[in-house]
Design a protein around this motif. Structure first.
Motif, mmCIF file in Angstrom:
data_model
loop_
_atom_site.group_PDB
_atom_site.id
_atom_site.type_symbol
_atom_site.label_atom_id
_atom_site.label_comp_id
_atom_site.label_asym_id
_atom_site.label_seq_id
_atom_site.Cartn_x
_atom_site.Cartn_y
_atom_site.Cartn_z
ATOM 1 N N ALA A 1 0.945 -1.224 -0.034
ATOM 2 C CA ALA A 1 -0.119 -0.121 0.176
ATOM 3 C C ALA A 1 0.750 1.234 0.050
ATOM 4 C CB ALA A 1 -0.840 -0.172 1.214
ATOM 5 N N LEU A 2 0.540 2.181 -0.916
ATOM 6 C CA LEU A 2 1.446 3.357 -1.007
ATOM 7 C C LEU A 2 0.910 4.605 -0.238
ATOM 8 C CD1 LEU A 2 2.307 2.944 -4.926
ATOM 9 C CD2 LEU A 2 3.471 2.092 -3.006
ATOM 10 N N THR A 3 1.792 5.443 0.307
ATOM 11 C CA THR A 3 1.469 6.731 0.696
ATOM 12 C C THR A 3 2.538 7.651 0.447
ATOM 13 O OG1 THR A 3 0.241 5.765 2.554
ATOM 14 C CG2 THR A 3 0.872 7.927 2.893
ATOM 15 N N ALA A 4 2.189 8.909 -0.198
ATOM 16 C CA ALA A 4 3.366 9.849 -0.461
ATOM 17 C C ALA A 4 3.054 10.866 1.206
ATOM 18 C CB ALA A 4 2.684 10.899 -1.380
ATOM 19 N N SER A 5 4.458 11.005 1.586
ATOM 20 C CA SER A 5 4.722 12.108 2.370
ATOM 21 C C SER A 5 4.061 13.527 1.994
ATOM 22 C CB SER A 5 6.191 12.444 2.641
ATOM 23 O OG SER A 5 6.836 13.078 1.579
ATOM 24 N N ALA A 6 4.083 14.188 3.164
ATOM 25 C CA ALA A 6 3.475 15.629 2.908
ATOM 26 C C ALA A 6 4.031 16.431 2.051
ATOM 27 C CB ALA A 6 3.379 16.366 4.253
ATOM 28 N N SER A 7 5.395 16.469 1.979
ATOM 29 C CA SER A 7 6.236 17.147 0.854
ATOM 30 C C SER A 7 6.352 16.620 -0.445
ATOM 31 C CB SER A 7 7.843 17.080 1.490
ATOM 32 O OG SER A 7 8.395 15.829 1.267
ATOM 33 N N GLY A 8 6.004 15.302 -0.530
ATOM 34 C CA GLY A 8 5.848 14.355 -1.946
ATOM 35 C C GLY A 8 7.648 14.101 -2.076
ATOM 36 N N ARG A 9 8.525 14.029 -1.058
ATOM 37 C CA ARG A 9 9.777 13.921 -1.463
ATOM 38 C C ARG A 9 9.963 12.265 -1.042
ATOM 39 N NH1 ARG A 9 14.278 17.577 1.091
ATOM 40 N NH2 ARG A 9 15.504 16.414 -0.319
ATOM 41 N N THR A 10 9.015 11.541 -0.409
ATOM 42 C CA THR A 10 9.077 10.179 -0.171
ATOM 43 C C THR A 10 7.624 9.368 -0.298
ATOM 44 O OG1 THR A 10 10.515 10.746 1.665
ATOM 45 C CG2 THR A 10 9.929 8.644 1.711
ATOM 46 N N VAL A 11 7.898 8.178 -0.862
ATOM 47 C CA VAL A 11 6.494 7.339 -0.945
ATOM 48 C C VAL A 11 6.785 6.226 0.112
ATOM 49 C CG1 VAL A 11 5.509 5.895 -2.421
ATOM 50 C CG2 VAL A 11 5.892 8.205 -3.084
ATOM 51 N N PHE A 12 6.074 5.895 1.025
ATOM 52 C CA PHE A 12 6.124 4.668 1.895
ATOM 53 C C PHE A 12 5.261 3.628 1.141
ATOM 54 C CE2 PHE A 12 7.012 8.582 4.500
ATOM 55 C CZ PHE A 12 7.684 8.078 5.292
ATOM 56 N N ALA A 13 5.918 2.469 1.244
ATOM 57 C CA ALA A 13 5.440 1.182 0.717
ATOM 58 C C ALA A 13 5.515 0.269 1.906
ATOM 59 C CB ALA A 13 6.440 0.672 -0.298
ATOM 60 N N ALA A 14 4.125 0.394 2.452
ATOM 61 C CA ALA A 14 3.819 -0.538 3.625
ATOM 62 C C ALA A 14 3.328 -2.085 3.190
ATOM 63 C CB ALA A 14 2.649 -0.006 4.518
ATOM 64 N N GLN A 15 4.300 -3.067 3.528
ATOM 65 C CA GLN A 15 3.753 -4.499 3.179
ATOM 66 C C GLN A 15 3.247 -5.269 4.378
ATOM 67 O OE1 GLN A 15 7.812 -5.081 0.993
ATOM 68 N NE2 GLN A 15 7.692 -3.066 1.584
ATOM 69 N N GLY A 16 1.922 -5.195 4.599
ATOM 70 C CA GLY A 16 1.317 -5.642 5.814
ATOM 71 C C GLY A 16 1.572 -7.044 5.865
ATOM 72 N N GLU A 17 1.537 -7.810 4.732
ATOM 73 C CA GLU A 17 1.762 -9.376 4.846
ATOM 74 C C GLU A 17 3.286 -9.585 5.124
ATOM 75 O OE1 GLU A 17 -0.680 -11.562 5.136
ATOM 76 O OE2 GLU A 17 -2.279 -10.027 4.515
ATOM 77 N N SER A 18 4.221 -8.719 5.135
ATOM 78 C CA SER A 18 5.666 -9.079 5.039
ATOM 79 C C SER A 18 6.263 -8.428 6.349
ATOM 80 C CB SER A 18 6.463 -8.670 3.810
ATOM 81 O OG SER A 18 5.695 -9.429 2.755
ATOM 82 N N ASN A 19 5.455 -7.542 7.083
ATOM 83 C CA ASN A 19 5.908 -7.155 8.305
ATOM 84 C C ASN A 19 7.183 -5.939 8.012
ATOM 85 O OD1 ASN A 19 4.144 -8.446 9.684
ATOM 86 N ND2 ASN A 19 5.393 -10.149 9.997
ATOM 87 N N VAL A 20 7.043 -5.167 6.965
ATOM 88 C CA VAL A 20 7.928 -4.206 6.690
ATOM 89 C C VAL A 20 7.318 -2.849 5.705
ATOM 90 C CG1 VAL A 20 8.710 -5.546 4.528
ATOM 91 C CG2 VAL A 20 10.348 -4.063 5.882
ATOM 92 N N ILE A 21 8.145 -1.847 5.992
ATOM 93 C CA ILE A 21 7.803 -0.948 5.114
ATOM 94 C C ILE A 21 9.140 -0.220 4.823
ATOM 95 C CG2 ILE A 21 6.983 1.687 5.386
ATOM 96 C CD1 ILE A 21 5.371 1.024 7.950
ATOM 97 N N HIS A 22 9.041 0.028 3.186
ATOM 98 C CA HIS A 22 10.009 0.540 2.566
ATOM 99 C C HIS A 22 9.980 1.846 2.348
ATOM 100 C CE1 HIS A 22 11.410 -3.649 1.747
ATOM 101 N NE2 HIS A 22 12.587 -3.251 1.603
ATOM 102 N N ALA A 23 11.096 2.736 1.924
ATOM 103 C CA ALA A 23 10.540 4.081 1.677
ATOM 104 C C ALA A 23 11.313 4.289 0.147
ATOM 105 C CB ALA A 23 11.151 5.008 2.725
ATOM 106 N N ILE A 24 10.733 5.177 -0.551
ATOM 107 C CA ILE A 24 11.274 5.626 -1.802
ATOM 108 C C ILE A 24 11.399 6.908 -1.971
ATOM 109 C CG2 ILE A 24 10.970 5.276 -4.519
ATOM 110 C CD1 ILE A 24 9.017 2.982 -4.026
ATOM 111 N N GLY A 25 12.653 7.270 -2.211
ATOM 112 C CA GLY A 25 12.819 8.840 -2.547
ATOM 113 C C GLY A 25 12.141 9.314 -3.928
ATOM 114 N N THR A 26 11.464 9.976 -4.104
ATOM 115 C CA THR A 26 10.652 10.479 -5.430
ATOM 116 C C THR A 26 11.694 11.255 -6.431
ATOM 117 O OG1 THR A 26 9.759 12.606 -4.733
ATOM 118 C CG2 THR A 26 8.463 10.626 -4.090
#
Length: 412
Positions: free
Chosen positions: A70-95
């Motif tokens: 599931a994807l969520t952009a930060s307030a600034s738009g500089r980061t997208v968080f990728a929450a992987q509920g089934e895999s117990n981890v959140i990655h972050a992508i610099g936009t």
């Protein structure tokens, strides 16, 4: 009193937003004006997120994860968080897109997107809620939430403050100044070993993690949004509004559903940016406009079929977009409180079946509505005025979750 959605006040806010947008045209003429927009698209079943240039449709990066995200952009738009509920981890992508305010104009810096080296782990990460330079990561089964600093994250550093959520539950936490608003589970409820307890309220924590005031009742709390300085939460009995309260902490107020509304409640909320209002679902075939300061705060919007997804337009604050299961995109005028126009943009996607079946999702970028079409491996670009398709972007697999980031500014 009938709700005209406090039309005069919202029209004034709308005019102000247009004047503020126009002021950006007076940026220093010595600087080149540049515009950049990127889409980040997660696959429905494969653990991958793609970064796509909106103008060219070119894939700028592919990021292999541990699970579907599931994807969520930060307030600034500089980061997208990728929450992987089934895999117990959140990655972050610099936009790779950074916008900075300089009073009479904005600057923009564009670089390559990329997967950031810092990851966050916990049992069943669910909601990611951005606010200012922070984002709150909520772990349903971990009994914790983490407040992370985006500026530290972009520097490759881990700066985290952990919040105790009392007990594992499908909840949410939101920062509000130096306070944190946290959902409260029913610790006395009898649930099966594989189930989580229901939510019964909201509490306020100070910077030391100490509770301020009493727990505010909010049955089945689900869904949150921020608009202006207010935060709203969906409850079975109404929408709970948190207002800044100075030294005493946020003030919590329940906007109870009036008897004039049919049975139902909001469980997903969106918050207006240039104007103060909220838009929420109301069961599957209705929406509700919420004006927290109006004499009649609720206005019901009925849809012809069930809703698949909905989104607000950050650049045109008057518009909201709703995709229904018959494949029609509806444009809601939030000031008038009515559907202004509709048009067919995809094949029908039924809401029957599993809740996670592949169905379209919406994002708004550069005056276009971007719609994932997992059945045809496409992102469709639609003009919100004509509701005609202006282009498509081929995306391998089943494009599903989507967020858009970008804007224009002076480039040095």
């Amino acid at each position: 009193m009938s709700l005209t959605f406090t039309r005069n006040r919202l029209m004034a806010a709308f005019a102000t937003s247009l004047m503020l947008a126009a002021s950006g045209a007076f940026a220093d003429e010595d600087h080149e004006t540049k515009e950049a927009w990127r889409l980040f698209v997660a696959d429905h079943t494969q653990p991958v997120v793609r970064a796509i240039d909106l103008e060219s449709g070119k894939e700028l990066g592919r990021y292999d994860l541990k699970g579907y995200a599931a994807l969520t952009a930060s307030a600034s738009g500089r980061t997208v968080f990728a929450a992987q509920g089934e895999s117990n981890v959140i990655h972050a992508i610099g936009t790779g897109i950074a916008l900075s305010d300089h009073g009479e104009h904005r600057d923009i810096a564009v670089s390559n997107p990329g997967l950031l080296p810092v990851t966050f782990e916990g049992e069943r990460p669910a909601h990611v809620v951005p606010h200012g330079d922070e984002a709150v990561l909520f772990y349903d089964r971990g009994g914790k939430a983490e407040i992370v600093s985006e500026s530290a994250l972009l520097e490759g550093r881990r700066e985290v403050r952990t919040i105790d959520t009392t007990a594992p539950h499908h909840g949410v936490a939101v920062t509000m100044g130096r306070y944190v608003l946290v959902s409260v589970p029913d610790t006395e409820a009898k649930v099966k070993p594989d189930e989580l307890p229901p939510r019964v309220g909201l509490r306020v924590l100070d910077e030391n993690g100490e509770q301020v005031g009493d727990v505010a009742a909010c049955t089945d709390l689900h869904g949150e949004a921020t608009s202006a300085r207010l935060v709203a939460f969906g409850c079975k009995e109404g929408v709970l509004i948190a207002r800044p309260g100075g030294m005493d902490g946020p003030k919590l107020e329940m906007l109870a559903y009036p008897d004039s509304l049919p049975e139902g409640h909001a469980s997903t909320l969106l918050g207006g940016k240039a104007m103060q209002f909220f838009l929420g679902n109301y069961d599957e075939d209705k929406l509700v406009l919420i004006d927290p300061d109006g004499d009649a705060p609720y206005r019901l919007i009925e849809l012809p079929t069930r809703r698949v997804d909905f989104a607000l337009d950050p650049a045109d604050p008057r518009n909201a977009y709703i995709l229904t299961e018959d494949g029609n995109l509806h444009v809601l005028d939030v000031i008038r409180g009515e559907i202004a126009r509709k048009g067919t943009v995809t094949e029908p996607y039924s809401k029957d079946g599993h809740w996670r079946d592949p169905r379209p999702r919406l994002a708004v970028a550069d005056g276009k509505v971007a719609i994932t079409d997992p059945r045809h491996s496409l992102v469709r670009l639609v003009d919100p005025e004509t509701l005609k398709e202006t282009g498509t972007i081929a995306v391998e697999g089943q494009p599903f979750a989507i967020v858009a980031v970008g804007g224009s500014g002076a480039s040095h």
